[in-house]
Design a protein around this motif. Sequence first.
Motif, PDB file in Angstrom:
ATOM      1  N   ASP A 113      18.644  23.713   6.379  1.00 57.65           N
ATOM      2  CA  ASP A 113      17.667  21.989   7.324  1.00 57.65           C
ATOM      3  C   ASP A 113      18.335  22.511   8.639  1.00 57.65           C
ATOM      4  O   ASP A 113      20.104  22.635   8.907  1.00 57.65           O
ATOM      5  N   VAL A 114      17.489  22.634   9.307  1.00 57.79           N
ATOM      6  CA  VAL A 114      18.299  22.362  10.946  1.00 57.79           C
ATOM      7  C   VAL A 114      18.455  21.918  11.707  1.00 57.79           C
ATOM      8  O   VAL A 114      19.626  21.569  11.895  1.00 57.79           O
ATOM      9  N   ARG A 115      19.109  20.510  10.448  1.00 57.24           N
ATOM     10  CA  ARG A 115      20.052  19.966  10.994  1.00 57.24           C
ATOM     11  C   ARG A 115      21.217  18.974  11.098  1.00 57.24           C
ATOM     12  O   ARG A 115      22.307  19.382  11.218  1.00 57.24           O
ATOM     13  N   SER A 116      21.334  20.405   9.819  1.00 58.43           N
ATOM     14  CA  SER A 116      23.268  20.500   9.206  1.00 58.43           C
ATOM     15  C   SER A 116      23.633  21.211   9.619  1.00 58.43           C
ATOM     16  O   SER A 116      23.448  22.806  10.958  1.00 58.43           O
ATOM     17  N   ARG A 117      24.839  21.806   9.706  1.00 62.35           N
ATOM     18  CA  ARG A 117      25.801  22.592  10.674  1.00 62.35           C
ATOM     19  C   ARG A 117      26.218  23.614  10.223  1.00 62.35           C
ATOM     20  O   ARG A 117      25.739  23.675   9.425  1.00 62.35           O
ATOM     21  N   ARG A 118      27.381  24.639  10.549  1.00 64.11           N
ATOM     22  CA  ARG A 118      26.876  25.785  10.499  1.00 64.11           C
ATOM     23  C   ARG A 118      27.337  25.563   8.899  1.00 64.11           C
ATOM     24  O   ARG A 118      27.346  27.041   7.981  1.00 64.11           O
ATOM     25  N   GLU A 119      28.289  25.627   8.319  1.00 64.42           N
ATOM     26  CA  GLU A 119      29.570  25.209   7.288  1.00 64.42           C
ATOM     27  C   GLU A 119      28.655  24.290   6.690  1.00 64.42           C
ATOM     28  O   GLU A 119      29.337  24.203   6.086  1.00 64.42           O
ATOM     29  N   GLY A 120      27.819  23.563   6.906  1.00 65.37           N
ATOM     30  CA  GLY A 120      27.204  22.684   6.203  1.00 65.37           C
ATOM     31  C   GLY A 120      26.640  23.193   4.874  1.00 65.37           C
ATOM     32  O   GLY A 120      26.856  24.330   4.252  1.00 65.37           O
ATOM     33  N   ARG A 121      25.866  22.266   4.056  1.00 70.41           N
ATOM     34  CA  ARG A 121      24.900  22.425   2.106  1.00 70.41           C
ATOM     35  C   ARG A 121      23.754  23.392   2.415  1.00 70.41           C
ATOM     36  O   ARG A 121      23.095  22.817   4.151  1.00 70.41           O
ATOM     37  N   ASP A 122      23.940  24.717   2.054  1.00 72.59           N
ATOM     38  CA  ASP A 122      22.772  25.671   2.172  1.00 72.59           C
ATOM     39  C   ASP A 122      21.550  25.728   0.946  1.00 72.59           C
ATOM     40  O   ASP A 122      22.256  24.956   0.246  1.00 72.59           O
ATOM     41  N   LEU A 123      20.577  25.528   1.295  1.00 73.46           N
ATOM     42  CA  LEU A 123      18.910  25.143   0.034  1.00 73.46           C
ATOM     43  C   LEU A 123      19.487  26.430  -0.840  1.00 73.46           C
ATOM     44  O   LEU A 123      19.005  26.299  -1.673  1.00 73.46           O
ATOM     45  N   ARG A 124      19.775  27.845  -0.094  1.00 72.61           N
ATOM     46  CA  ARG A 124      19.667  28.351  -0.866  1.00 72.61           C
ATOM     47  C   ARG A 124      20.139  30.141  -0.338  1.00 72.61           C
ATOM     48  O   ARG A 124      20.144  29.720   0.937  1.00 72.61           O
ATOM     49  N   LYS A 125      21.117  30.530  -1.088  1.00 71.63           N
ATOM     50  CA  LYS A 125      21.855  31.724  -0.314  1.00 71.63           C
ATOM     51  C   LYS A 125      20.904  32.994  -0.697  1.00 71.63           C
ATOM     52  O   LYS A 125      20.112  33.037  -1.703  1.00 71.63           O
ATOM     53  N   VAL A 126      19.847  34.273   0.778  1.00 66.80           N
ATOM     54  CA  VAL A 126      19.104  34.987   1.127  1.00 66.80           C
ATOM     55  C   VAL A 126      19.641  36.589   0.819  1.00 66.80           C
ATOM     56  O   VAL A 126      18.591  36.892   0.864  1.00 66.80           O
ATOM     57  N   GLY A 127      21.403  36.080   1.261  1.00 64.47           N
ATOM     58  CA  GLY A 127      21.825  37.672   1.850  1.00 64.47           C
ATOM     59  C   GLY A 127      22.947  37.327   1.750  1.00 64.47           C
ATOM     60  O   GLY A 127      23.627  36.623   2.494  1.00 64.47           O
ATOM     61  N   PHE A 128      23.336  38.492   2.778  1.00 67.72           N
ATOM     62  CA  PHE A 128      24.714  38.821   3.870  1.00 67.72           C
ATOM     63  C   PHE A 128      24.683  39.988   4.225  1.00 67.72           C
ATOM     64  O   PHE A 128      23.539  40.918   4.428  1.00 67.72           O
ATOM     65  N   TYR A 129      25.163  39.909   5.399  1.00 68.10           N
ATOM     66  CA  TYR A 129      25.480  40.595   6.686  1.00 68.10           C
ATOM     67  C   TYR A 129      26.960  40.757   7.305  1.00 68.10           C
ATOM     68  O   TYR A 129      27.586  39.732   7.749  1.00 68.10           O
ATOM     69  N   ASP A 130      27.570  42.166   7.172  1.00 69.50           N
ATOM     70  CA  ASP A 130      28.860  42.040   7.273  1.00 69.50           C
ATOM     71  C   ASP A 130      28.646  43.239   8.576  1.00 69.50           C
ATOM     72  O   ASP A 130      28.549  44.097   8.803  1.00 69.50           O
ATOM     73  N   PRO A 131      29.094  42.571  10.023  1.00 68.72           N
ATOM     74  CA  PRO A 131      28.765  43.042  11.274  1.00 68.72           C
ATOM     75  C   PRO A 131      30.043  44.110  11.065  1.00 68.72           C
ATOM     76  O   PRO A 131      29.893  45.005  12.128  1.00 68.72           O
ATOM     77  N   ILE A 132      31.494  44.311  10.409  1.00 68.44           N
ATOM     78  CA  ILE A 132      32.464  45.807  10.838  1.00 68.44           C
ATOM     79  C   ILE A 132      31.675  46.677   9.744  1.00 68.44           C
ATOM     80  O   ILE A 132      32.142  47.511  10.769  1.00 68.44           O
ATOM     81  N   LYS A 133      31.407  46.802   9.018  1.00 69.26           N
ATOM     82  CA  LYS A 133      30.663  47.327   8.192  1.00 69.26           C
ATOM     83  C   LYS A 133      29.395  48.723   8.742  1.00 69.26           C
ATOM     84  O   LYS A 133      28.449  48.801   7.606  1.00 69.26           O
ATOM     85  N   ASN A 134      28.838  46.835   9.274  1.00 71.00           N
ATOM     86  CA  ASN A 134      27.303  46.935   9.498  1.00 71.00           C
ATOM     87  C   ASN A 134      26.536  47.175   8.053  1.00 71.00           C
ATOM     88  O   ASN A 134      25.534  48.374   8.167  1.00 71.00           O
ATOM     89  N   GLN A 135      26.577  46.418   6.868  1.00 71.91           N
ATOM     90  CA  GLN A 135      25.810  46.478   5.582  1.00 71.91           C
ATOM     91  C   GLN A 135      25.333  45.065   5.880  1.00 71.91           C
ATOM     92  O   GLN A 135      25.524  43.951   6.150  1.00 71.91           O
ATOM     93  N   THR A 136      24.163  45.141   4.992  1.00 76.72           N
ATOM     94  CA  THR A 136      23.337  44.222   5.027  1.00 76.72           C
ATOM     95  C   THR A 136      23.019  44.015   3.775  1.00 76.72           C
ATOM     96  O   THR A 136      22.266  45.402   3.171  1.00 76.72           O
ATOM     97  N   TYR A 137      22.627  42.888   2.474  1.00 79.10           N
ATOM     98  CA  TYR A 137      22.122  42.957   1.439  1.00 79.10           C
ATOM     99  C   TYR A 137      21.412  42.136   1.975  1.00 79.10           C
ATOM    100  O   TYR A 137      21.469  40.496   1.765  1.00 79.10           O
ATOM    101  N   SER A 138      20.291  41.791   1.126  1.00 80.98           N
ATOM    102  CA  SER A 138      18.732  40.546   1.557  1.00 80.98           C
ATOM    103  C   SER A 138      18.029  40.627   0.197  1.00 80.98           C
ATOM    104  O   SER A 138      17.828  41.366  -0.434  1.00 80.98           O
ATOM    105  N   ASN A 139      18.140  39.165  -0.152  1.00 80.31           N
ATOM    106  CA  ASN A 139      17.124  39.398  -1.750  1.00 80.31           C
ATOM    107  C   ASN A 139      15.495  39.544  -1.482  1.00 80.31           C
ATOM    108  O   ASN A 139      15.325  38.078  -0.854  1.00 80.31           O
ATOM    109  N   VAL A 140      14.967  39.434  -1.159  1.00 80.47           N
ATOM    110  CA  VAL A 140      13.650  40.171  -0.666  1.00 80.47           C
ATOM    111  C   VAL A 140      12.933  39.346  -1.173  1.00 80.47           C
ATOM    112  O   VAL A 140      11.892  38.694  -0.709  1.00 80.47           O
ATOM    113  N   PRO A 141      12.857  38.442  -2.475  1.00 81.86           N
ATOM    114  CA  PRO A 141      11.407  37.882  -3.255  1.00 81.86           C
ATOM    115  C   PRO A 141      12.396  36.621  -2.736  1.00 81.86           C
ATOM    116  O   PRO A 141      11.128  36.010  -2.367  1.00 81.86           O
TER     117      PRO A 141
END
Length: 94
Positions: free
Chosen positions: A23-51
Amino acid sequence: MVKLRLKRCGRKQRAIYRIVAIDVRSRREGRDLRKVGFYDPIKNQTYSNVPAILYFLEKGVQPTGTVYDILRKAEFFKEFRISFDKKRKEKQES
């Protein structure tokens, strides 16, 4: 309103970001609705749950600028032929 945005995790000087639907009103570390992927800027890796990402995009969820760039670099939008509002397109053309 819900957006796809980054949520920071990891330790000091070694940040890893989760791509979450939150939700837009939540903090950055607030409660999320769903995790859909991750990004590692150091290794430059990305994983995304496409569906899961496609589900949220079909519902009208807008990604933030950074998440949009991460998904664009992963060629997510070319593969699924998804377009967004004109504001984002105008910024890219400039």
